[in-house]
Design an enzyme around this catalytic site. Structure first.
Site, PDB file in Angstrom:
ATOM      1  N   GLU A 207       0.971  -0.988   0.005  1.00 13.91           N
ATOM      2  CA  GLU A 207      -0.046   0.047   0.104  1.00 13.91           C
ATOM      3  C   GLU A 207       1.641   1.440   0.262  1.00 13.91           C
ATOM      4  O   GLU A 207       0.248   2.344   0.799  1.00 13.91           O
ATOM      5  CB  GLU A 207      -1.498   0.104   1.401  1.00 13.91           C
ATOM      6  CG  GLU A 207      -1.898  -1.132   1.862  1.00 13.91           C
ATOM      7  CD  GLU A 207      -3.343  -0.844   1.948  1.00 13.91           C
ATOM      8  OE1 GLU A 207      -3.494  -0.730   3.223  1.00 13.91           O
ATOM      9  OE2 GLU A 207      -3.950  -1.381   1.769  1.00 13.91           O
ATOM     10  N   LYS A 339     -16.165  -1.147   0.654  1.00 13.19           N
ATOM     11  CA  LYS A 339     -14.527  -1.597  -0.282  1.00 13.19           C
ATOM     12  C   LYS A 339     -16.081  -1.881  -0.931  1.00 13.19           C
ATOM     13  O   LYS A 339     -16.825  -3.711  -1.019  1.00 13.19           O
ATOM     14  CB  LYS A 339     -14.285  -3.334   0.236  1.00 13.19           C
ATOM     15  CG  LYS A 339     -12.708  -2.393   0.996  1.00 13.19           C
ATOM     16  CD  LYS A 339     -12.321  -3.785   1.213  1.00 13.19           C
ATOM     17  CE  LYS A 339     -10.998  -3.202   2.167  1.00 13.19           C
ATOM     18  NZ  LYS A 339      -9.847  -4.034   2.627  1.00 13.19           N
ATOM     19  N   SER A 369      -5.038  -3.298  -1.589  1.00 14.40           N
ATOM     20  CA  SER A 369      -4.349  -3.799  -1.253  1.00 14.40           C
ATOM     21  C   SER A 369      -3.564  -3.532  -2.800  1.00 14.40           C
ATOM     22  O   SER A 369      -2.803  -3.018  -3.336  1.00 14.40           O
ATOM     23  CB  SER A 369      -3.628  -4.978  -0.618  1.00 14.40           C
ATOM     24  OG  SER A 369      -4.339  -6.257  -1.180  1.00 14.40           O
TER      25      SER A 369
END
Ligand code: PGA
Ligand code: ZN
Length: 440
Positions: A207, A339, A369
């Site tokens: 990240e 998400k 990620s």
């Protein structure tokens, strides 16, 4: 009908980890077009919707040609002729076309790419920015979220590093978004200096943060505090800390196995360890402190810590309203990670955020990620008026694309649009977790 969808197509492209990902493109009768790429997780929750990949040997099985075919051959014919302005109808068609739990047949990646490409096209057709279109779809007032920014990574995002997946900073003393991001940039630079001084690697994790080898997980907190101070800021006042344990990744035979230092912990013992971190460090938020199916453990932990810190469910809820309803029933967590690709379509995501807001849970839009260079996550966070956003470090283009878009949007919105520290400091909440300002 100028708003009708006339073409839907897809292709295989690559994300920021160099893995294949899917892009969908939508054209409308008016000539407006939209396209969107989807991100991908590494520490995925067991209850996430299914990401369809090809398997076999090509690209180590990670190719998405099956998803490309699903868009072109199955989804496109069903959508052509429908209005791109009616997102809920579009998403209902996508979900019905798959017709399996978890969108397992066509893949949440196929559904989400098309769902978002339709929204992009509709925004272009309406001549409004994407964040405005999202706000109109959800019926919300646009708002700039408080960022929580990755500093050090471990777990699945930096193998060989800490057990804990994400040490983050929360610039809660900043009075506007520009100042918040500037603080984060300064702390990241100070963390790089700190690592060099200690002759540690400054190589980047997934990240964009650092993934140094740590002999003890607690060093991640100490170095975070030190980096904040080296940047001339006050830890706990200007900048606090947040943590993503990603605890489901630590489970072996019903126990939590940590290596730094070696420890095998019960739910109770891990809860006590998390509590000790809350007492020792200026932590204001802890994500996934326990396994994704341990509702009882989560309820206990939330009762113990929920008035002092934000307790965030990521793998616990996987952006599913049914799981959030369960959380509300038992008192698990007081904030949700959002998400889109955990659930599949834009409308399902909007429904989840609306339920979280109604039940008094804080909302945090989150990147994966494996991200792409697109910035729709920033637009979504603003449009849905979420409290916070978690993008990764202020480094690498797939992360800065979103920070930069937030900064552009900030120029368009009135000065009082920044959620700021109120987006994280605990107050009385509708779901019964008692409040009180976080004291650190
Ligand atoms: P993932 O990690 O995208 O690899 O799932 C992000 C997170 O756990 O928050
Ligand atoms: Zn997480």
């Amino acid at each position: 009908m100028s708003e009708a969808i006339t073409d839907v197509t897809a292709r295989e492209l690559y994300d920021g980890r160099g893995q294949p990902t899917l892009e969908a493109c939508v054209t409308m009768e008016s000539g407006a077009t939209g396209r969107a790429m989807v991100p991908s997780g590494a520490s995925t929750g067991r209850h996430e919707a299914v990401e369809v990949r090809d398997g076999g040997t090509r690209l180590r099985g990670q190719g998405v040609r099956r998803a490309v075919a699903a868009v072109r051959e199955i989804l496109a014919p069903r959508l052509i002729g429908h209005s791109a302005l009616l997102q809920a109808d579009v998403d209902a068609i996508l979900i019905a076309a798959d017709n399996t739990p978890g969108h397992a047949q066509l893949g949440a990646n196929s559904l989400l790419a098309v769902s978002l490409a339709v929204a992009h096209a509709a925004a272009a057709h309406r001549h409004v920015p994407l964040w405005r279109h999202f706000a109109d779809l959800a019926g919300t007032l646009p708002r700039l979220p408080l960022p929580m920014i990755n500093l050090f990574s471990g777990g699945r995002h930096a193998p060989g590093g800490a057990d804990l997946q994400d040490y983050l900073i929360v610039p809660r003393g900043a009075t506007n978004l520009e100042m918040a991001i500037e603080m984060a940039v300064n702390v990241r630079l100070a963390a790089a200096d700190l690592l060099r001084t200690r002759k540690r690697s400054t190589l980047l994790a997934d990240e964009g943060g650092f993934g140094p080898r740590l002999t003890r997980n607690s060093i991640g907190f100490l170095w975070s505090v030190e980096a904040i101070e080296r940047a001339g800021l006050v830890a706990g006042a200007d900048v606090s800390l947040a943590l993503d344990v990603a605890a489901s990744q630590l489970v072996r035979d019903g126990q939590y196995v940590l290596r730094r230092p070696p420890q095998t912990l019960s739910t109770e013992a891990l809860t006590t360890l998390v509590e000790s971190w809350v007492e020792c460090y200026p932590l204001v938020s802890v994500e996934d402190p326990l396994d994704e199916d341990d509702w009882v453990g989560w309820a206990h932990l939330t009762a113990r810590l929920g008035s002092r810190i934000q307790v965030v469910g990521d793998d616990l809820f996987t952006t599913h309203t049914g799981r959030l309803q369960q959380g509300v029933r038992v008192g698990a967590a007081n904030a949700v990670l959002v998400k889109c690709n955990q659930v599949g379509t834009l409308s399902e995501t909007i429904g989840f955020v609306q339920l979280a807001k109604q039940t008094g849970y804080r909302t945090i839009a989150s990147a994966r990620s494996g991200e792409t260079e697109e910035h729709w996550l920033a637009d979504l966070a603003v449009g849905l008026g979420v409290d916070q956003i978690k993008i990764g470090a202020t480094r690498t283009a797939e992360r800065t694309a979103k920070y930069n878009q937030l900064l552009r949007i900030a120029d368009e919105l009135p000065p009082n649009s920044y959620a700021g520290r109120l987006a994280i400091d605990r107050g009385p909440t509708a779901n019964g977790h008692d409040g009180g300002d976080v004291r650190k």
